[in-house]
Motif scaffolding. Structure first.
Motif, PDB file in Angstrom:
ATOM      1  N   GLU A 124       1.617  -0.941   0.213  1.00  0.00           N
ATOM      2  CA  GLU A 124      -0.047   0.015  -0.174  1.00  0.00           C
ATOM      3  C   GLU A 124       0.756   1.352  -0.157  1.00  0.00           C
ATOM      4  OE1 GLU A 124      -0.230  -2.900   2.115  1.00  0.00           O
ATOM      5  OE2 GLU A 124      -1.893  -3.480   1.039  1.00  0.00           O
ATOM      6  N   GLU A 181       0.527   3.930  -2.565  1.00  0.00           N
ATOM      7  CA  GLU A 181       0.240   5.617  -2.201  1.00  0.00           C
ATOM      8  C   GLU A 181       1.510   6.379  -3.000  1.00  0.00           C
ATOM      9  OE1 GLU A 181      -0.032   8.552   1.862  1.00  0.00           O
ATOM     10  OE2 GLU A 181      -0.142   6.207   2.161  1.00  0.00           O
ATOM     11  N   THR A 212       1.344   7.473  -6.130  1.00  0.00           N
ATOM     12  CA  THR A 212      -0.116   7.784  -6.532  1.00  0.00           C
ATOM     13  C   THR A 212       0.387   9.928  -6.957  1.00  0.00           C
ATOM     14  OG1 THR A 212      -1.340   6.761  -6.512  1.00  0.00           O
ATOM     15  CG2 THR A 212      -2.240   8.388  -6.812  1.00  0.00           C
TER      16      THR A 212
END
Length: 305
Positions: free
Chosen positions: A183, A187, A190
């Motif tokens: 994750e 993140e 992104t």
């Protein structure tokens, strides 16, 4: 009544610690005494008429807590609150310098616009400088991920595959190699892929297309004017209404209560003009006249309060 604490300190700025210790600063400014309307008017006149710097200092100090409150609305932009407060303080000082006490407006209402203007300008200047990675661990991931993505792109180029994002298997591989959670990799990728967003309208179009994020930078839930307006409405709906009704005679008060304040179990209102006219032995028009006069009295009482 004058606040002795507000007037006794020779150097009022000695009460405020450095912004280097943000918690201590906020705690200190929240303890600073606020000026009464009379004190504010007196200091503002002294500043305007004779350039009294001590008076200017008193006005600024008593509104530092306002800057802190406003700065909280802009914490979602990755900029330090201390910097936001510092810029807001500049706006506050500009407002104090230009404030005209004879306009009948409190300094808090006037200063709010200057404080926000300075904070907005600061955000606009620094928007592109906000760090993608804000902690040591994030910075390490940022640079390692960039390096690994570059290697993966070179491998993909050899296979004639063109893409900008990682596949599921690549995400797992990167997370395993860097010893972080999947994750966290997703993140950071992104963040790295995100483009710049213009905070101000582009071009000269004044229509809907000109609406940009600058128009809604602040978190309106804690906007000081809205908080004050809400408190004022609550006060008027409670104690203010009771005081206004107290200025009426018994008949006028009952007419107002029946016409505007009474709600029955079936959600219907109170008595009609004709029902009240029959009870008091006068015409419906007379009841309406009494109602209008009562409303004017109540409005006057509320304004005076």
């Amino acid at each position: 009544m004058s606040n002795p604490t507000a007037l006794a300190v020779r150097d009022p700025w000695a009460l405020v610690p450095s912004l280097g210790n943000l918690d201590a600063y906020i705690s200190a400014v929240n303890r600073l005494p606020m000026l009464t309307p009379e004190e504010e008017l007196s200091f503002a006149r002294r500043l305007r008429e004779s350039g009294d710097l001590e008076a200017a200092g008193r006005l600024v100090l008593s509104h530092l807590r306002l800057v802190v409150s406003i700065s909280r609305q802009y914490l979602g932009y990755g900029l330090p609150q201390g910097d936001l407060i510092q810029e807001g303080n500049v706006g506050l000082m500009k407002a104090v310098k230009r404030y005209d006490p004879e306009q009948g407006v409190r300094l808090v209402s006037y200063a709010m616009h200057w404080i926000k203007a300075e904070i907005h300008e600061y955000i606009l200047k620094n928007w592109r400088m906000v760090k993608v990675a804000t902690t040591k661990a994030q910075r390490k991931l940022f640079f390692n991920l960039r390096s690994m993505k570059h290697s993966l792109k070179e491998e993909a180029a050899e296979g004639q595959t063109h893409r900008n994002t990682l596949t599921e298997s690549e995400l797992e591989h990167v997370a395993r190699e860097l010893n972080v959670k999947r994750e966290e990799v997703l993140e950071m990728e992104t963040r790295m892929a995100g483009g710049d967003v213009a905070l101000e309208p582009q071009g000269e179009d004044d229509g809907e297309q000109a609406f940009a994020p600058i128009a809604y930078l602040a978190d309106e839930r804690h906007e000081p004017t809205r908080v004050l307006e809400s408190r004022s409405r609550d006060e008027l709906a409670g104690n203010g209404l009771a005081r206004a009704l107290d200025v009426l005679d018994e008949r006028s008060r009952r007419i107002v209560e029946e016409r505007w304040l009474k709600v029955n179990d079936d959600n219907s209102g109170g008595m009609t003009l004709h029902e009240l006219a029959a009870e008091y032995g006068v015409s419906a028009e007379r009841i309406r006249q009494i109602e209008v006069a009562a409303m004017k009295k109540m409005k006057k009482a509320l304004v005076a309060a």
